[in-house]
Enzyme design. Sequence first.
Site, PDB file in Angstrom:
ATOM      1  CG  HIS A  20      21.066 -31.741 -23.759  1.00 53.25           C
ATOM      2  ND1 HIS A  20      21.506 -32.017 -22.646  1.00 53.25           N
ATOM      3  CD2 HIS A  20      19.735 -31.068 -23.415  1.00 53.25           C
ATOM      4  CE1 HIS A  20      20.604 -31.609 -21.621  1.00 53.25           C
ATOM      5  NE2 HIS A  20      19.544 -31.354 -22.148  1.00 53.25           N
ATOM      6  CG  HIS A  22      17.242 -28.599 -23.856  1.00 56.93           C
ATOM      7  ND1 HIS A  22      16.645 -29.789 -23.396  1.00 56.93           N
ATOM      8  CD2 HIS A  22      16.640 -28.475 -24.974  1.00 56.93           C
ATOM      9  CE1 HIS A  22      15.798 -30.550 -24.454  1.00 56.93           C
ATOM     10  NE2 HIS A  22      15.979 -29.747 -25.361  1.00 56.93           N
ATOM     11  CG  ASP A  24      17.950 -26.799 -18.434  1.00 62.54           C
ATOM     12  OD1 ASP A  24      17.917 -26.830 -19.898  1.00 62.54           O
ATOM     13  OD2 ASP A  24      17.372 -27.713 -17.928  1.00 62.54           O
ATOM     14  CG  HIS A  25      21.477 -29.082 -19.585  1.00 67.04           C
ATOM     15  ND1 HIS A  25      22.191 -30.137 -19.016  1.00 67.04           N
ATOM     16  CD2 HIS A  25      20.095 -29.268 -19.524  1.00 67.04           C
ATOM     17  CE1 HIS A  25      21.214 -30.899 -18.311  1.00 67.04           C
ATOM     18  NE2 HIS A  25      20.024 -30.242 -18.535  1.00 67.04           N
ATOM     19  CG  HIS A  76      16.570 -34.902 -23.116  1.00 66.49           C
ATOM     20  ND1 HIS A  76      15.259 -35.020 -22.504  1.00 66.49           N
ATOM     21  CD2 HIS A  76      17.000 -33.475 -22.941  1.00 66.49           C
ATOM     22  CE1 HIS A  76      15.263 -33.721 -21.878  1.00 66.49           C
ATOM     23  NE2 HIS A  76      16.291 -32.850 -22.145  1.00 66.49           N
ATOM     24  CG  ASP A 100      18.569 -33.138 -19.188  1.00 60.16           C
ATOM     25  OD1 ASP A 100      19.176 -33.052 -18.077  1.00 60.16           O
ATOM     26  OD2 ASP A 100      17.887 -31.928 -19.451  1.00 60.16           O
ATOM     27  CG  HIS A 139      18.144 -31.470 -14.413  1.00 61.21           C
ATOM     28  ND1 HIS A 139      17.765 -30.266 -14.394  1.00 61.21           N
ATOM     29  CD2 HIS A 139      18.067 -31.689 -15.861  1.00 61.21           C
ATOM     30  CE1 HIS A 139      17.831 -29.591 -15.331  1.00 61.21           C
ATOM     31  NE2 HIS A 139      18.135 -30.691 -16.357  1.00 61.21           N
TER      32      HIS A 139
END
Length: 226
Positions: A20, A22, A24-25, A76, A100, A139
Amino acid sequence: QLLEIIRKENVVLRAILTTHHHWDHARGNEELARLCPGLRVYGADERIGALTHKVSHDQELTFGAIRVRCLFTPCHTSGHMCYFMWEDGSPDAPALFSGDTLFVGGCGKFFEGTAEQMHTNLTQILGALPKETKVFCGHECTVRNLKFALKVEPENEMVKKKLSWAKQRDDEDLPTVPSTLQEEFLYNPFLRVTEEPVQKFTGKTDPVEVLRTLRTEKDNFKKPKE
């Protein structure tokens, strides 16, 4: 870090599967695309940096011997994609990269979707995969997830066992990922919405309502010190 590993393993980076958008990905995508000309970036959301190949639900990709099935799990984010991977004839268990959507002992926040969507994701799409599938999530929030699971099911021995194991791993700075899908059904409250203790905790019986209540409770859950 990734480039360091690639150098060490003496491999060539050809493609990225992004779950996705975001940061942090996906935040390394643009730079990697710059450093590796011709790099293919797969994903299901236009917001993913450096995206070159848009994939759809149930689409299959092949990289050498590795087979990949794309599994669309919106909630998400509205464009969240999980990746199920296996090699034909390999004795190794297949792997799910769940981003996530599904965590060890938990699930992702419903930022852009509904409890109905997450219920479909967890029961019909991910929950229906082979039980021996290894779950590689995005995570390491296993201890926190299991502390909540223990609040939901204080009598669940599997939760207690997994939590004590996860704390130990954390103390030794070792990963708690992957788990297996089979294990998740034993201690992950979000996969146990039809179990009586979980329904009792939420005060609901409809699986979607149980899931909705669980997520709200988890969002407000303050991690107990011990």
